[in-house]
Design a protein around this motif. Sequence first.
Motif, PDB file in Angstrom:
ATOM      1  N   TRP A 127       1.463  58.466  48.838  1.00 54.95           N
ATOM      2  CA  TRP A 127       0.193  59.198  48.868  1.00 54.95           C
ATOM      3  C   TRP A 127       0.389  60.700  48.676  1.00 54.95           C
ATOM      4  CZ3 TRP A 127      -1.369  62.677  52.748  1.00 54.95           C
ATOM      5  CH2 TRP A 127      -0.533  62.758  53.860  1.00 54.95           C
ATOM      6  N   ILE A 132      -5.273  56.004  53.413  1.00 54.38           N
ATOM      7  CA  ILE A 132      -5.017  56.274  51.991  1.00 54.38           C
ATOM      8  C   ILE A 132      -4.060  55.233  51.440  1.00 54.38           C
ATOM      9  CG2 ILE A 132      -4.242  57.989  50.309  1.00 54.38           C
ATOM     10  CD1 ILE A 132      -4.833  60.144  52.393  1.00 54.38           C
ATOM     11  N   LYS A 133      -3.046  54.884  52.229  1.00 51.70           N
ATOM     12  CA  LYS A 133      -2.050  53.913  51.766  1.00 51.70           C
ATOM     13  C   LYS A 133      -2.687  52.555  51.481  1.00 51.70           C
ATOM     14  CE  LYS A 133       2.167  55.732  53.927  1.00 51.70           C
ATOM     15  NZ  LYS A 133       3.309  55.373  54.809  1.00 51.70           N
TER      16      LYS A 133
END
Length: 421
Positions: free
Chosen positions: A196, A389-390
């Motif tokens: 990210w 986000i991952k």
Amino acid sequence: MRRRLLALLCVSAALLTSCGVLPGTGGPDRSTITVWLMKDSASQEFLDRFTADFERGHPDLDLDIRVQEWTGVGDKVEAALESESDDGNGPDVIEVGNTQVPRYVVGRGLLDLTLESAAKWGRDDWLPGLAEPGQQRFHQYGIPWYAANRVVIYRKDLFEQAGVTSLPRTRAEWLAATGKLNAAGRQGIYLAGQDWYTLSGFIWDEGGDLATEDGGRWQGALDTKAALRGMDFYRRLQSLGRGPVGADEEHPPQAGVFAAGRVAQIVAVPGLARAVLEQNPALEGELGFFPVPGKSADRPGAVFTGGSDLVVPRNTDVREGAVAVVAALTGARWDTELARTMDYVPNKAKLAGAVAGEEGAAAMAAGAAQGRATPSTPEWAAVEADNPIKGCMTKVLTGADPATEARRAAREITRALTVTS
């Protein structure tokens, strides 16, 4: 008799002055500045040279540099800042990670260095990725010291075999070159699906952000059009290799993957090349570096900037001495010396020439001018603790609708950034 006379004189001096030397005798009082620096940030040789030079220029000051471990240092720093006064054992200058500064600003334990930074230290020239996290509401608490950021590490031999004769300077050129490199028995790039930090650079390049602030309230921004464009570029680049879509760059460590296989490129800090060579000495002389390409050839792509700032606790009882140490360490002379010694990026873009002779550091310095940091709020740590986000990245790379997943991740970021009383 002479010995008794000397003793009486010493007692009289102590009664007259309480401590130190008798006024008018010409012997200066000396103060000790305690400096906490992190392990491996600077070599002992550098610290010895700096200490000797600083003390020569400040005959009333002694430096006591104490090296700290990164593990668990956050709680130790907070304890030092929360102390009502300096008992003589606490730090007067502390090195902290650039993105950690907001955490320490919240407790109001840091000295406001806005005046010094604006009037004397050239604040407007600092790398944004170091300066912005050290600033809260136009007040400067963290003073940029050194930076490090990602570049592209590549295999010169594999580029030659694929007929890639010039290094890419734009995203379009990068995709084209990586496509040529991605042939049978060879990965064009090894890019893990959950890297990210690298994605962040692509989002910033598009004019987007991970989160935005409005009136003191933060909210996730992965669902903006700009952020979605950044994710789409990541998807296209990641597909030109066999990086695992459900893991980040440390699982498995990409240095080992790069060393063991026919991988043409990775995105990493230049120092990772040392780990690659330790695992595969046959690659000596075959590794090169270039900045992460941008949308146009006139400037490199944006990158996440890591590194360190220096802060001064408000409870220091040697304010002027502490400020003098910060001024010296972050000034042009010693900042460039540190960059050359440790292969860092200096704190100002105009000082990048100091590392021009080192290929990896020079590539890093070029990218650092476009560097950014994570959102400047102490609550960002809560986002990274269970990083949405991952998960978003993995779902998009496995075929899920990008807009839907981005909206879901943005909501989770907003929840993590919302401070509840």
